[in-house]
Structures are given as structure tokens and as C-alpha cells.
Design an enzyme around this catalytic site. Structure first.
Site, PDB file in Angstrom:
ATOM      1  N   LYS A 107      12.411-147.502  88.825  1.00  0.00           N
ATOM      2  CA  LYS A 107      11.357-147.227  87.818  1.00  0.00           C
ATOM      3  C   LYS A 107      10.295-146.302  88.432  1.00  0.00           C
ATOM      4  O   LYS A 107      10.622-145.470  89.265  1.00  0.00           O
ATOM      5  CB  LYS A 107      10.773-148.533  87.285  1.00  0.00           C
TER       6      LYS A 107
ATOM      7  N   GLU B 121      21.040-155.873  79.077  1.00  0.00           N
ATOM      8  CA  GLU B 121      19.753-156.293  79.632  1.00  0.00           C
ATOM      9  C   GLU B 121      18.913-156.952  78.538  1.00  0.00           C
ATOM     10  O   GLU B 121      18.197-156.258  77.795  1.00  0.00           O
ATOM     11  CB  GLU B 121      18.991-155.078  80.151  1.00  0.00           C
TER      12      GLU B 121
ATOM     13  N   GLY C 119      12.026-158.142  84.170  1.00  0.00           N
ATOM     14  CA  GLY C 119      10.742-158.210  84.873  1.00  0.00           C
ATOM     15  C   GLY C 119       9.955-159.484  84.606  1.00  0.00           C
ATOM     16  O   GLY C 119       8.769-159.565  84.935  1.00  0.00           O
TER      17      GLY C 119
ATOM     18  N   GLU D 106      12.662-149.923  78.229  1.00  0.00           N
ATOM     19  CA  GLU D 106      11.314-149.345  78.358  1.00  0.00           C
ATOM     20  C   GLU D 106      11.250-147.969  77.709  1.00  0.00           C
ATOM     21  O   GLU D 106      10.238-147.593  77.124  1.00  0.00           O
ATOM     22  CB  GLU D 106      10.917-149.295  79.847  1.00  0.00           C
TER      23      GLU D 106
ATOM     24  N   ASN E  10      17.270-149.825  89.803  1.00  0.00           N
ATOM     25  CA  ASN E  10      16.383-148.982  89.007  1.00  0.00           C
ATOM     26  C   ASN E  10      14.981-149.107  89.590  1.00  0.00           C
ATOM     27  O   ASN E  10      14.303-150.112  89.377  1.00  0.00           O
ATOM     28  CB  ASN E  10      16.418-149.468  87.539  1.00  0.00           C
TER      29      ASN E  10
ATOM     30  N   SER F 203      15.942-159.747  85.764  1.00  0.00           N
ATOM     31  CA  SER F 203      15.522-160.705  86.794  1.00  0.00           C
ATOM     32  C   SER F 203      16.678-161.211  87.646  1.00  0.00           C
ATOM     33  O   SER F 203      16.714-162.378  88.040  1.00  0.00           O
ATOM     34  CB  SER F 203      14.751-161.872  86.160  1.00  0.00           C
TER      35      SER F 203
ATOM     36  N   HIS G 164      17.294-147.357  78.486  1.00  0.00           N
ATOM     37  CA  HIS G 164      16.606-148.526  79.034  1.00  0.00           C
ATOM     38  C   HIS G 164      15.585-149.013  78.003  1.00  0.00           C
ATOM     39  O   HIS G 164      14.983-148.202  77.284  1.00  0.00           O
ATOM     40  CB  HIS G 164      15.909-148.169  80.354  1.00  0.00           C
TER      41      HIS G 164
HETATM   42  C1  PEP Z   1      15.516-153.398  84.587  1.00  0.00           C
HETATM   43  O1  PEP Z   1      14.428-153.028  84.205  1.00  0.00           O
HETATM   44  O2  PEP Z   1      16.532-152.696  84.415  1.00  0.00           O
HETATM   45  C2  PEP Z   1      15.609-154.704  85.242  1.00  0.00           C
HETATM   46  C3  PEP Z   1      16.754-155.323  85.232  1.00  0.00           C
HETATM   47  O3  PEP Z   1      14.448-155.195  85.789  1.00  0.00           O
HETATM   48  P1  PEP Z   1      14.266-156.583  86.593  1.00  0.00           P
HETATM   49  O4  PEP Z   1      15.443-156.738  87.504  1.00  0.00           O
HETATM   50  O5  PEP Z   1      12.989-156.403  87.332  1.00  0.00           O
HETATM   51  O6  PEP Z   1      14.210-157.655  85.566  1.00  0.00           O
END
Ligand code: PEP
Length: 253
Positions: free
Chosen positions: A11, A170, A176, A100, A9, A216, A98
Site C-alpha cells: 500500500k 478479500e 486491516g 480501497e 501489498n 488480516s 482492491h
Molecule cells: C489488503 O489490503 O489486501 C489486505 C489483505 O490487508 P491486511 O492483510 O492488512 O488485512
């Protein structure tokens, strides 16, 4: 056998030129290095899709994904993108829900149920995201919270349509932040989600549903996570912006 999927992703990162370079590097590395039966998905910003689609071409192990779409098919929705537009540039997967989008754009479970329908009816595959906040986990409500996200957004689907869904667990506290869920924490939630699906749709459908972990995930922790019996790959944010890291995660099975 469920599919192993590693989706990136991007973003809101990368100019078109940077995105083209990143996609080209990934496509070359995957062609030369990825031997396992893993599907890599590049979920780019809308503006990159058409160019990245041409770079992917007919590469077997890579598909194109979007990060969102509108729930309507067409019309006066200024600034929005429809499923037909996505299909016209070769998109196969769409990330939905997601955290966000839930947090910044107010997308609720009920609203997402409509988007899921739009995406499936268009013949695209939703990557449906779910996950709890740290506060929810700390008060011990995380299993109920996340299973409820599935119930409210997905459990109206027929068996046939549910079998087209990919789920991404997630935990919001891991996105992040550099803090990854432990393999035990991730496996425990994935197992709960699979059992929840089995209760509604039966064991065969639950066993065939790909449930990805996101939060992460990086080349160092991916192998441990992917070795868990209910973890079928990853949804990768930050590490998907570095070709070497992203492909190494794909090679972590
Ligand atoms: C995400 O936003 O879907 C995600 C998993 O981000 P990160 O890997 O940066 O934690």
C-alpha cells in the site's frame, strides 16, 4: 496444478530507503528458507519498483508486482502509470480492484473490466480483488455480490485470457481490522467462486485458477487458511511490511 502465491501489498507505506531494506531482507530470507513451491510477490508503491526489481534480480521464488495501473496505454493522464512503464522495470503482476480503490477512487466492476484487458494485453498478470462488506454478508447477499464482481469484470474474457487471471477474495470487513474470516468462511466463498468459474469456463480452467485469500492474514492463521482445498495462497497487507512475518506466511504451506 494451480500456483501457490503469497503476494504482499505494501500500500502507501515505506520511504524508498525503508522499502529497499524490507525487500532485501525478504529476498535473503526466501533464498535461505523457502523450500516449498510458493511464488512470493512484492507489490510495492510505484516509486520503489525499479529499486526493488534490482534487489529481486533473478531470484526464482520472488516476483515484482504493482498495486494499480492506468487503463490507457499512454498519453495525457497526469500522475498516472502505464503498463509499459511497469513492464520496463520488471513488473509481472498488477493488483486490480482492491477494495480501497473501489471505495476511494470509485472503481466499478465495469471500469475494472477495461483495466483487466489492458493488463492482460500487456502480458502482465492481474491479481483481481473481490469481496463483500459486512453489511452485505449480514443480509446474506455475499455470494451473489462476489460472484457478480467476477461476472461483470472478468467473464467477457476468452478462455485463454481468463486462464491468466489470479483472483484474491478479500472480505472488506477483514482487511486491516485484525478480524480474519474463519477458514470455513473463506473456504466456502472460494469454493463458490471456483464453481462460478467452472460454470462459465469449465472445470479444467476453474481447477487451474489460483484463488488467494486476503484479510488480516498473519503467520498464526495462515497455515489453517492455506490448508483449505480451494485456498491457493494469500494477499497480505499489514503483515507484508514485516519481513519475518511475510516470509513465515510464505512458509505456511
Ligand atoms: C489488503 O489490503 O489486501 C489486505 C489483505 O490487508 P491486511 O492483510 O492488512 O488485512
Amino acid at each position: 496444478m494451480r500456483n501457490k502465491i503469497v503476494a504482499g501489498n505494501w500500500k502507501m507505506n515505506n520511504t524508498l530507503e525503508q522499502g529497499v531494506t524490507l525487500a532485501s531482507e525478504i529476498v535473503n530470507m526466501v533464498a535461505n528458507e523457502l523450500t516449498d513451491d510458493v511464488k512470493m510477490v512484492l507489490c510495492t508503491p510505484y516509486i520503489h519498483l525499479s529499486s526493488v526489481s534490482k534487489i529481486i534480480g533473478d531470484a526464482e521464488k520472488i516476483s515484482l508486482g504493482a498495486q494499480n495501473c492506468n487503463d490507457n496505454l499512454k498519453g495525457a493522464y497526469t500522475g498516472e502509470i502505464s503498463v509499459d512503464m511497469l513492464k520496463s522495470v520488471g513488473v509481472e503482476y498488477v493488483i486490480l480492484g482492491h477494495s480501497e480503490r473501489r471505495e476511494y477512487y470509485g472503481e466499478s466492476n465495469e471500469f475494472l473490466a477495461g483495466k483487466v484487458n489492458t493488463v492482460i494485453e500487456a502480458g502482465l498478470t492481474p491479481i483481481f480483488c473481490c469481496g463483500e462488506t459486512l453489511e452485505t454478508r449480514e443480509r446474506g447477499a455475499h455470494f451473489d455480490f462476489v460472484t457478480n464482481q467476477l461476472t461483470e469484470s472478468l467473464f467477457h474474457l476468452s478462455v485463454e485470457n481468463f486462464s491468466k487471471i489470479v483472483i484474491a477474495y478479500e472480505p472488506i470487513w477483514a482487511i486491516g481490522t485484525g478480524v480474519t474470516a474463519s477458514k470455513e468462511q473463506a473456504q466456502e466463498m472460494h469454493e463458490k467462486l471456483r464453481a462460478h468459474i467452472a460454470k462459465k469456463y469449465g472445470t479444467e480452467i476453474a481447477d487451474g485458477t489460483s484463488i488467494l485469500y486476503g484479510g488480516s492474514c498473519n503467520p498464526k492463521n495462515a497455515a489453517d487458511l492455506f490448508a483449505q482445498k480451494d485456498i491457493d495462497g494469500g494477499l497480505i497487507g499489514g503483515a507484508s511490511l514485516k519481513s519475518r512475518d511475510f516470509v513465515d506466511i510464505g512458509k505456511s504451506y
